[in-house]
Design a protein around this motif. Structure first.
Motif, PDB file in Angstrom:
ATOM      1  N   ALA A  17       0.837  -1.207   0.000  1.00  0.00           N
ATOM      2  CA  ALA A  17       0.000   0.000   0.000  1.00  0.00           C
ATOM      3  C   ALA A  17       0.870   1.255   0.000  1.00  0.00           C
ATOM      4  N   LEU A  18       1.912   1.264   0.805  1.00  0.00           N
ATOM      5  CA  LEU A  18       2.803   2.417   0.837  1.00  0.00           C
ATOM      6  C   LEU A  18       3.529   2.602  -0.496  1.00  0.00           C
ATOM      7  N   LEU A  19       3.955   1.504  -1.110  1.00  0.00           N
ATOM      8  CA  LEU A  19       4.582   1.591  -2.435  1.00  0.00           C
ATOM      9  C   LEU A  19       3.651   2.277  -3.422  1.00  0.00           C
ATOM     10  N   ARG A  20       2.409   1.842  -3.411  1.00  0.00           N
ATOM     11  CA  ARG A  20       1.431   2.416  -4.344  1.00  0.00           C
ATOM     12  C   ARG A  20       1.227   3.902  -4.067  1.00  0.00           C
ATOM     13  N   LEU A  21       1.018   4.251  -2.808  1.00  0.00           N
ATOM     14  CA  LEU A  21       0.758   5.651  -2.462  1.00  0.00           C
ATOM     15  C   LEU A  21       1.937   6.563  -2.773  1.00  0.00           C
ATOM     16  N   VAL A  22       3.123   6.143  -2.376  1.00  0.00           N
ATOM     17  CA  VAL A  22       4.296   7.010  -2.474  1.00  0.00           C
ATOM     18  C   VAL A  22       4.909   7.016  -3.867  1.00  0.00           C
ATOM     19  N   HIS A  23       5.095   5.841  -4.448  1.00  0.00           N
ATOM     20  CA  HIS A  23       5.864   5.768  -5.687  1.00  0.00           C
ATOM     21  C   HIS A  23       5.012   5.696  -6.962  1.00  0.00           C
ATOM     22  N   ILE A  24       3.762   5.301  -6.834  1.00  0.00           N
ATOM     23  CA  ILE A  24       2.905   5.258  -8.023  1.00  0.00           C
ATOM     24  C   ILE A  24       1.944   6.439  -8.022  1.00  0.00           C
ATOM     25  N   GLU A  25       1.258   6.657  -6.896  1.00  0.00           N
ATOM     26  CA  GLU A  25       0.309   7.767  -6.784  1.00  0.00           C
ATOM     27  C   GLU A  25       1.015   9.098  -6.501  1.00  0.00           C
ATOM     28  N   GLN A  26       2.280   9.037  -6.099  1.00  0.00           N
ATOM     29  CA  GLN A  26       3.103  10.212  -5.803  1.00  0.00           C
ATOM     30  C   GLN A  26       2.512  11.068  -4.669  1.00  0.00           C
ATOM     31  N   ILE A  27       2.051  10.407  -3.620  1.00  0.00           N
ATOM     32  CA  ILE A  27       1.489  11.093  -2.458  1.00  0.00           C
ATOM     33  C   ILE A  27       2.580  11.270  -1.412  1.00  0.00           C
ATOM     34  N   ASP A  28       2.711  12.480  -0.917  1.00  0.00           N
ATOM     35  CA  ASP A  28       3.673  12.771   0.143  1.00  0.00           C
ATOM     36  C   ASP A  28       3.034  12.347   1.462  1.00  0.00           C
ATOM     37  N   ILE A  29       3.405  11.168   1.935  1.00  0.00           N
ATOM     38  CA  ILE A  29       2.739  10.636   3.124  1.00  0.00           C
ATOM     39  C   ILE A  29       3.064  11.415   4.388  1.00  0.00           C
ATOM     40  N   SER A  30       4.069  12.265   4.336  1.00  0.00           N
ATOM     41  CA  SER A  30       4.371  13.076   5.515  1.00  0.00           C
ATOM     42  C   SER A  30       3.275  14.121   5.750  1.00  0.00           C
ATOM     43  N   LYS A  31       2.453  14.372   4.731  1.00  0.00           N
ATOM     44  CA  LYS A  31       1.382  15.363   4.861  1.00  0.00           C
ATOM     45  C   LYS A  31       0.030  14.730   5.187  1.00  0.00           C
ATOM     46  N   VAL A  32      -0.041  13.402   5.185  1.00  0.00           N
ATOM     47  CA  VAL A  32      -1.289  12.706   5.490  1.00  0.00           C
ATOM     48  C   VAL A  32      -1.432  12.606   7.000  1.00  0.00           C
ATOM     49  N   LYS A  33      -2.596  12.971   7.492  1.00  0.00           N
ATOM     50  CA  LYS A  33      -2.859  12.936   8.924  1.00  0.00           C
ATOM     51  C   LYS A  33      -3.711  11.718   9.260  1.00  0.00           C
ATOM     52  N   LYS A  34      -3.629  11.293  10.497  1.00  0.00           N
ATOM     53  CA  LYS A  34      -4.410  10.142  10.958  1.00  0.00           C
ATOM     54  C   LYS A  34      -5.895  10.361  10.708  1.00  0.00           C
ATOM     55  N   ASP A  35      -6.368  11.574  10.950  1.00  0.00           N
ATOM     56  CA  ASP A  35      -7.786  11.875  10.723  1.00  0.00           C
ATOM     57  C   ASP A  35      -8.176  11.661   9.263  1.00  0.00           C
ATOM     58  N   ASP A  36      -7.287  12.012   8.337  1.00  0.00           N
ATOM     59  CA  ASP A  36      -7.559  11.817   6.916  1.00  0.00           C
ATOM     60  C   ASP A  36      -7.794  10.338   6.615  1.00  0.00           C
ATOM     61  N   MET A  37      -6.953   9.492   7.185  1.00  0.00           N
ATOM     62  CA  MET A  37      -7.056   8.056   6.948  1.00  0.00           C
ATOM     63  C   MET A  37      -8.327   7.484   7.565  1.00  0.00           C
ATOM     64  N   GLU A  38      -8.666   7.954   8.755  1.00  0.00           N
ATOM     65  CA  GLU A  38      -9.874   7.460   9.417  1.00  0.00           C
ATOM     66  C   GLU A  38     -11.122   7.837   8.628  1.00  0.00           C
ATOM     67  N   VAL A  39     -11.166   9.047   8.117  1.00  0.00           N
ATOM     68  CA  VAL A  39     -12.311   9.485   7.310  1.00  0.00           C
ATOM     69  C   VAL A  39     -12.401   8.655   6.028  1.00  0.00           C
ATOM     70  N   ALA A  40     -11.275   8.452   5.377  1.00  0.00           N
ATOM     71  CA  ALA A  40     -11.260   7.668   4.137  1.00  0.00           C
ATOM     72  C   ALA A  40     -11.728   6.234   4.392  1.00  0.00           C
ATOM     73  N   GLU A  41     -11.248   5.615   5.452  1.00  0.00           N
ATOM     74  CA  GLU A  41     -11.652   4.239   5.765  1.00  0.00           C
ATOM     75  C   GLU A  41     -13.138   4.163   6.109  1.00  0.00           C
ATOM     76  N   TYR A  42     -13.634   5.136   6.852  1.00  0.00           N
ATOM     77  CA  TYR A  42     -15.059   5.171   7.186  1.00  0.00           C
ATOM     78  C   TYR A  42     -15.910   5.316   5.930  1.00  0.00           C
ATOM     79  N   LEU A  43     -15.519   6.236   5.070  1.00  0.00           N
ATOM     80  CA  LEU A  43     -16.253   6.457   3.834  1.00  0.00           C
ATOM     81  C   LEU A  43     -16.222   5.215   2.946  1.00  0.00           C
ATOM     82  N   LYS A  44     -15.083   4.595   2.863  1.00  0.00           N
ATOM     83  CA  LYS A  44     -14.933   3.388   2.044  1.00  0.00           C
ATOM     84  C   LYS A  44     -15.844   2.266   2.560  1.00  0.00           C
TER      85      LYS A  44
END
Length: 98
Positions: free
Chosen positions: A49-76
């Motif tokens: 998952a981290l490979l996909r986010l960082v190296h394929i999706e080009q997401i800077d994971i240092s800017k992702v907050k725990k709240d962002d992940m919780e909201v995304a998982e809830y919505l999903k």
């Protein structure tokens, strides 16, 4: 993303022009651990998952907050159609910016 076992991680790293240390450290994996993955060792799902986010999706994971992940998982979990729609829209906007 294709199954990590069918992806040539080494090829992704080389296309990005990164050495093993640079590539793997961005997702918290040591160079020696990354070398083992590149040599065929199974890659755990969280690392995939981290490979996909960082190296394929080009997401800077240092800017992702725990709240962002919780909201995304809830919505999903509660509204997968809306989640997919928003994800598709976000990718389209990202492509526009590139």
């Amino acid at each position: 993303m294709k199954n990590a076992e069918t992806i040539d991680v080494r090829e992704i790293r080389r296309k990005l022009g990164l050495n093993q240390s640079q590539f793997w450290s961005k997702i918290g994996v040591t160079q020696s651990g990354g070398s083992r993955y590149e040599s065929g060792r199974n890659i755990p799902r969280p690392v995939q998952a981290l490979l996909r986010l960082v190296h394929i999706e080009q997401i800077d994971i240092s800017k992702v907050k725990k709240d962002d992940m919780e909201v995304a998982e809830y919505l999903k979990a509660t509204n997968p159609d809306l989640y997919k729609s928003l994800k598709k829209e976000a990718r389209a906007k990202k492509k526009e910016r590139s």
